[in-house]
Design a protein around this motif. Structure first.
Motif, PDB file in Angstrom:
ATOM      1  N   THR A  19      55.465  75.732  86.592  1.00 35.57           N
ATOM      2  CA  THR A  19      54.592  76.264  87.635  1.00 35.57           C
ATOM      3  C   THR A  19      54.162  77.684  87.309  1.00 35.57           C
ATOM      4  OG1 THR A  19      55.777  74.872  89.229  1.00 35.57           O
ATOM      5  CG2 THR A  19      54.330  76.565  90.122  1.00 35.57           C
ATOM      6  N   TYR A  20      55.092  78.505  86.824  1.00 31.75           N
ATOM      7  CA  TYR A  20      54.707  79.857  86.411  1.00 31.75           C
ATOM      8  C   TYR A  20      53.674  79.803  85.282  1.00 31.75           C
ATOM      9  CZ  TYR A  20      57.479  83.236  89.038  1.00 31.75           C
ATOM     10  OH  TYR A  20      57.962  84.056  90.019  1.00 31.75           O
ATOM     11  N   ASP A  21      53.922  78.957  84.285  1.00 24.82           N
ATOM     12  CA  ASP A  21      52.987  78.868  83.166  1.00 24.82           C
ATOM     13  C   ASP A  21      51.593  78.477  83.639  1.00 24.82           C
ATOM     14  OD1 ASP A  21      54.885  79.565  81.311  1.00 24.82           O
ATOM     15  OD2 ASP A  21      55.178  77.543  80.515  1.00 24.82           O
ATOM     16  N   PHE A  22      51.510  77.422  84.445  1.00 26.44           N
ATOM     17  CA  PHE A  22      50.190  76.929  84.843  1.00 26.44           C
ATOM     18  C   PHE A  22      49.536  77.819  85.889  1.00 26.44           C
ATOM     19  CE2 PHE A  22      51.278  73.397  82.271  1.00 26.44           C
ATOM     20  CZ  PHE A  22      50.071  72.783  81.945  1.00 26.44           C
ATOM     21  N   SER A  23      50.326  78.556  86.659  1.00 29.41           N
ATOM     22  CA  SER A  23      49.699  79.522  87.561  1.00 29.41           C
ATOM     23  C   SER A  23      48.956  80.576  86.751  1.00 29.41           C
ATOM     24  CB  SER A  23      50.753  80.171  88.472  1.00 29.41           C
ATOM     25  OG  SER A  23      51.596  81.059  87.762  1.00 29.41           O
ATOM     26  N   ARG A  24      49.510  80.938  85.605  1.00 24.14           N
ATOM     27  CA  ARG A  24      48.836  81.907  84.730  1.00 24.14           C
ATOM     28  C   ARG A  24      47.616  81.281  84.037  1.00 24.14           C
ATOM     29  NH1 ARG A  24      54.499  82.853  83.079  1.00 24.14           N
ATOM     30  NH2 ARG A  24      55.304  84.598  84.302  1.00 24.14           N
ATOM     31  N   HIS A  25      47.784  80.036  83.560  1.00 23.98           N
ATOM     32  CA  HIS A  25      46.652  79.369  82.917  1.00 23.98           C
ATOM     33  C   HIS A  25      45.459  79.283  83.874  1.00 23.98           C
ATOM     34  CE1 HIS A  25      49.695  78.508  80.070  1.00 23.98           C
ATOM     35  NE2 HIS A  25      49.989  77.273  80.414  1.00 23.98           N
ATOM     36  N   LEU A  26      45.731  78.852  85.106  1.00 23.98           N
ATOM     37  CA  LEU A  26      44.657  78.626  86.069  1.00 23.98           C
ATOM     38  C   LEU A  26      44.085  79.930  86.605  1.00 23.98           C
ATOM     39  CD1 LEU A  26      46.257  75.624  87.989  1.00 23.98           C
ATOM     40  CD2 LEU A  26      44.284  75.515  86.474  1.00 23.98           C
ATOM     41  N   SER A  27      44.945  80.912  86.855  1.00 27.06           N
ATOM     42  CA  SER A  27      44.476  82.159  87.470  1.00 27.06           C
ATOM     43  C   SER A  27      43.665  83.015  86.504  1.00 27.06           C
ATOM     44  CB  SER A  27      45.656  82.966  88.012  1.00 27.06           C
ATOM     45  OG  SER A  27      46.518  83.397  86.969  1.00 27.06           O
ATOM     46  N   ALA A  28      43.645  82.647  85.236  1.00 31.28           N
ATOM     47  CA  ALA A  28      42.841  83.404  84.268  1.00 31.28           C
ATOM     48  C   ALA A  28      41.366  83.398  84.648  1.00 31.28           C
ATOM     49  CB  ALA A  28      43.024  82.820  82.868  1.00 31.28           C
ATOM     50  N   GLN A  80      52.129  85.396  93.271  1.00 28.78           N
ATOM     51  CA  GLN A  80      52.092  86.475  92.289  1.00 28.78           C
ATOM     52  C   GLN A  80      50.863  86.394  91.385  1.00 28.78           C
ATOM     53  OE1 GLN A  80      55.954  85.840  90.597  1.00 28.78           O
ATOM     54  NE2 GLN A  80      57.017  86.933  92.243  1.00 28.78           N
ATOM     55  N   ALA A  81      50.469  85.175  91.033  1.00 26.35           N
ATOM     56  CA  ALA A  81      49.262  85.009  90.213  1.00 26.35           C
ATOM     57  C   ALA A  81      48.031  85.481  90.971  1.00 26.35           C
ATOM     58  CB  ALA A  81      49.104  83.550  89.791  1.00 26.35           C
ATOM     59  N   ALA A  82      47.981  85.162  92.273  1.00 23.15           N
ATOM     60  CA  ALA A  82      46.849  85.589  93.093  1.00 23.15           C
ATOM     61  C   ALA A  82      46.818  87.111  93.217  1.00 23.15           C
ATOM     62  CB  ALA A  82      46.934  84.944  94.475  1.00 23.15           C
ATOM     63  N   GLU A  83      47.977  87.704  93.464  1.00 23.61           N
ATOM     64  CA  GLU A  83      48.049  89.162  93.600  1.00 23.61           C
ATOM     65  C   GLU A  83      47.601  89.864  92.319  1.00 23.61           C
ATOM     66  OE1 GLU A  83      52.113  89.680  94.668  1.00 23.61           O
ATOM     67  OE2 GLU A  83      51.747  89.443  96.827  1.00 23.61           O
ATOM     68  N   ALA A  84      47.925  89.280  91.184  1.00 27.40           N
ATOM     69  CA  ALA A  84      47.600  89.916  89.903  1.00 27.40           C
ATOM     70  C   ALA A  84      46.103  90.004  89.651  1.00 27.40           C
ATOM     71  CB  ALA A  84      48.272  89.148  88.763  1.00 27.40           C
ATOM     72  N   VAL A  85      45.329  89.097  90.253  1.00 31.54           N
ATOM     73  CA  VAL A  85      43.882  89.091  90.007  1.00 31.54           C
ATOM     74  C   VAL A  85      43.072  89.438  91.248  1.00 31.54           C
ATOM     75  CG1 VAL A  85      44.099  87.431  88.123  1.00 31.54           C
ATOM     76  CG2 VAL A  85      43.693  86.598  90.458  1.00 31.54           C
ATOM     77  N   GLY A  86      43.746  89.799  92.334  1.00 26.46           N
ATOM     78  CA  GLY A  86      43.045  90.190  93.548  1.00 26.46           C
ATOM     79  C   GLY A  86      42.570  89.033  94.402  1.00 26.46           C
ATOM     80  N   ALA A  87      43.123  87.822  94.184  1.00 31.16           N
ATOM     81  CA  ALA A  87      42.769  86.671  95.012  1.00 31.16           C
ATOM     82  C   ALA A  87      43.573  86.707  96.313  1.00 31.16           C
ATOM     83  CB  ALA A  87      43.033  85.376  94.254  1.00 31.16           C
ATOM     84  N   THR A  88      43.130  85.934  97.291  1.00 31.81           N
ATOM     85  CA  THR A  88      43.753  85.896  98.614  1.00 31.81           C
ATOM     86  C   THR A  88      44.697  84.696  98.722  1.00 31.81           C
ATOM     87  OG1 THR A  88      41.828  86.948  99.625  1.00 31.81           O
ATOM     88  CG2 THR A  88      43.283  85.706 101.098  1.00 31.81           C
ATOM     89  N   VAL A  89      45.817  84.897  99.398  1.00 30.50           N
ATOM     90  CA  VAL A  89      46.777  83.818  99.637  1.00 30.50           C
ATOM     91  C   VAL A  89      46.683  83.367 101.091  1.00 30.50           C
ATOM     92  CG1 VAL A  89      49.217  83.165  99.680  1.00 30.50           C
ATOM     93  CG2 VAL A  89      48.358  84.690  97.879  1.00 30.50           C
ATOM     94  N   ARG A  90      46.560  82.074 101.301  1.00 28.28           N
ATOM     95  CA  ARG A  90      46.571  81.498 102.653  1.00 28.28           C
ATOM     96  C   ARG A  90      47.740  80.519 102.763  1.00 28.28           C
ATOM     97  NH1 ARG A  90      42.283  82.929 105.630  1.00 28.28           N
ATOM     98  NH2 ARG A  90      40.400  83.680 104.555  1.00 28.28           N
ATOM     99  N   TRP A  91      48.188  80.294 103.995  1.00 28.86           N
ATOM    100  CA  TRP A  91      49.411  79.522 104.218  1.00 28.86           C
ATOM    101  C   TRP A  91      49.178  78.278 105.070  1.00 28.86           C
ATOM    102  CZ3 TRP A  91      54.162  80.736 102.118  1.00 28.86           C
ATOM    103  CH2 TRP A  91      54.262  81.982 101.487  1.00 28.86           C
TER     104      TRP A  91
END
Length: 402
Positions: free
Chosen positions: A91-100, A124-135
Motif C-alpha cells: 500500500t505504501y509503494d502504490f500510494s507513491r506510484h499513484l500520487s506521482a 501521507q501521500a496526499a499530504e506530500a503533494v497537497g491533495a485533500t483527504v476525505r473520510w
C-alpha cells in the motif's frame, strides 16, 4: 461438502500445544504442508531465475506457480499478481506510484473502519503533494458503514477510494461494490484491503469492483508476506521508480530486488492447502477454493452464533461487532473491567485472545476507547473447535465472577 474439523486440525503441528487460538485476525497457525514447501524451496537446487540449470528453472517455476495460485485466489490474471513484503508495504509503494500524478485540488478518500495500513499511506501521500483527504465514516453503535458520508466524500476530484472489505477489529463487511461503483462513476480508482476478508470469504476482484485488491497469506495459513491483485492493463500504465537495470515487465516492475522464492513456495502451498480443505467435486483450483471457503464459512458461522449467545448473557459485556454482514471476529468490552487483564487471565488457561486496537486506530477512537478501556478481540478460524470455544467462555465467565 461439510468441514471435517478434526482432520483439518491434524494438519497443524502447533495445535498440539493445547493452546486455543483466537488470534487469527493477527495471523493463523501454519500447516505442515506449508512449512515443508518452504523447506523444499530452500534446500533443493536454487538460484536466480533462468532456464539453464535446474536451480534456475526451479526458481522460475516457483514464481510462476505463485502468480497462478494467487490469480485463482483473488480472481485476477496471473500477470496481475504482485508480491510484497506485506500488505502495508504494498500500500505504501502504490500510494507513491499513484500520487506521482496528483496535486492540489485532487482528493483521496479513506475510511474510519480500516486498518491503519489502508489509511496512513494514502493520507501521507496526499499530504506530500497537497491533495485533500476525505473520510467515509461508520456508526460505532452498529459497526455499519455510513453510506451517506461516502456519497459526500466521493466527488469528481477523487483520485482513489481506499476501503476495507472486512474490518479486522469489528468484522464488518461493508457494501464495497456500491462504494466502488460510485467511485468509478466519479472517475476514481478503488483500492480494497482484503487482508481480513480473504481469511473468511471468497475474493473476487471484479465482483468487489476493486481496481486493486491486497491480501496477506499469513492470515490464511501461509508465510508472512503480502500479495496484490490487479488488471495487468492497469499495472502497465503505472511507472514506479526503480533500478535502471531492473526489468520493466509487468508485474515484475513493482517487485524490487530478488524475490524470496522460499516464501513464494510457502504462499502457493497455503492456497493449495485452502483449496484442499473441502473441495467436493471441484475440477479447478478456483472451484475448490470456493467450495472449501463455503465449508469453512458454515463452520465458523455456527461457532460464532453459539459464542455470541453466551457472551450476550455475560453481565456488563458489550458486543461491538453488530454489523449485519461480518466475519467471525468479535470485539467486546466489559463495564468496569480491563480487557488487558481478561486477556492475561485467559492466557493462564492457554487461551489466546488479545486486547488492543490492532492498528484499526480510527475505528477504535471513534468507539471512544483508549488504552485503559480497550476491547478484547475474539477471532475464529476454520480450525477452531467446540472445545476451544468452551474454554474461552469458561475463562471469560470465571473472570467476570471473580
Amino acid at each position: 461438502m461439510p468441514l471435517d474439523v478434526a482432520a483439518l486440525r491434524s494438519a497443524f503441528p502447533s495445535l498440539g500445544s493445547g493452546i486455543a487460538h483466537f488470534d487469527g485476525p493477527g495471523g493463523t497457525q501454519t500447516p505442515l504442508d506449508v512449512g515443508e514447501a518452504i523447506a523444499r524451496a530452500m534446500t533443493g537446487p536454487t538460484s536466480i531465475r533462468g532456464t539453464s540449470t535446474l536451480g534456475e528453472r526451479n526458481s522460475e517455476a516457483t514464481v510462476q506457480a505463485f502468480r497462478a495460485a494467487y490469480g485463482d485466489l483473488l480472481g485476477v490474471p496471473a500477470r496481475g499478481v504482485v508480491h510484497g513484503r506485506s500488505a502495508t508495504q504494498l500500500t505504501y509503494d502504490f500510494s507513491r506510484h499513484l500520487s506521482a500524478s496528483w496535486g492540489p485540488g485532487d482528493e483521496v478518500v479513506v475510511c474510519r473502519l480500516d486498518h491503519d495500513s489502508n489509511v496512513r499511506p494514502w493520507v501521507q501521500a496526499a499530504e506530500a503533494v497537497g491533495a485533500t483527504v476525505r473520510w467515509i465514516e461508520f456508526d460505532p453503535a452498529t459497526g455499519e458503514l455510513d453510506h451517506a458520508s461516502a456519497a459526500v466524500a466521493i466527488t469528481d476530484r477523487t483520485r482513489v477510494v481506499a476501503l476495507t472489505a472486512a474490518s479486522n477489529l469489528l468484522g464488518t463487511q461493508p457494501a464495497v461494490r456500491a462504494i466502488a461503483d460510485r467511485a468509478h462513476a466519479a472517475g476514481a480508482l478503488v483500492w480494497v484491503d482484503a487482508v481480513h476478508f480473504a481469511a473468511h470469504e471468497v475474493v473476487d476482484r471484479e465482483a468487489l469492483g476493486a481496481d486493486f485488491v491486497v491480501c496477506s497469506p499469513y492470515k490464511f495459513y501461509g508465510p508472512h508476506c503480502g500479495v496484490l491483485g490487479a488488471d495487468p492493463e492497469l499495472l502497465e500504465g503505472l511507472r514506479p521508480a526503480k533500478l535502471l537495470a531492473s526489468t520493466d515487465v509487468v508485474p515484475e516492475r513493482f517487485e524490487f530486488g530478488t524475490l524470496p522464492y522460499e516464501q513464494l513456495a510457502g504462499a502457493t502451498a497455503a492456497v493449495d492447502f485452502l483449496a484442499g480443505i473441502a473441495p467436493g467435486d471441484a475440477t479447478t483450483r478456483r472451484e475448490a477454493i470456493v467450495a472449501s471457503m463455503r465449508a469453512c464459512h458454515e463452520h465458523e458461522g455456527e461457532l460464532r452464533a453459539r459464542l455470541e449467545a453466551r457472551l450476550l448473557a455475560v453481565p456488563g459485556l458489550t458486543l461491538h461487532s453488530r454489523a449485519a454482514r461480518r466475519t467471525p471476529t468479535l470485539y467486546v468490552t466489559i463495564a468496569g473491567r480491563r480487557m488487558r487483564e481478561l486477556s492475561a487471565h485467559l492466557a493462564t488457561r492457554d487461551v489466546l485472545a488479545p486486547s488492543g486496537h490492532f492498528y484499526a486506530i480510527e475505528a477504535w477512537r471513534a468507539m471512544g476507547l483508549d488504552d485503559e478501556t480497550t476491547g478484547l478481540r475474539i477471532g475464529l478460524a476454520a480450525y477452531t473447535d467446540d472445545s476451544d470455544v468452551d474454554r474461552l467462555l469458561a475463562g471469560i465467565e470465571e473472570f467476570v465472577a471473580a
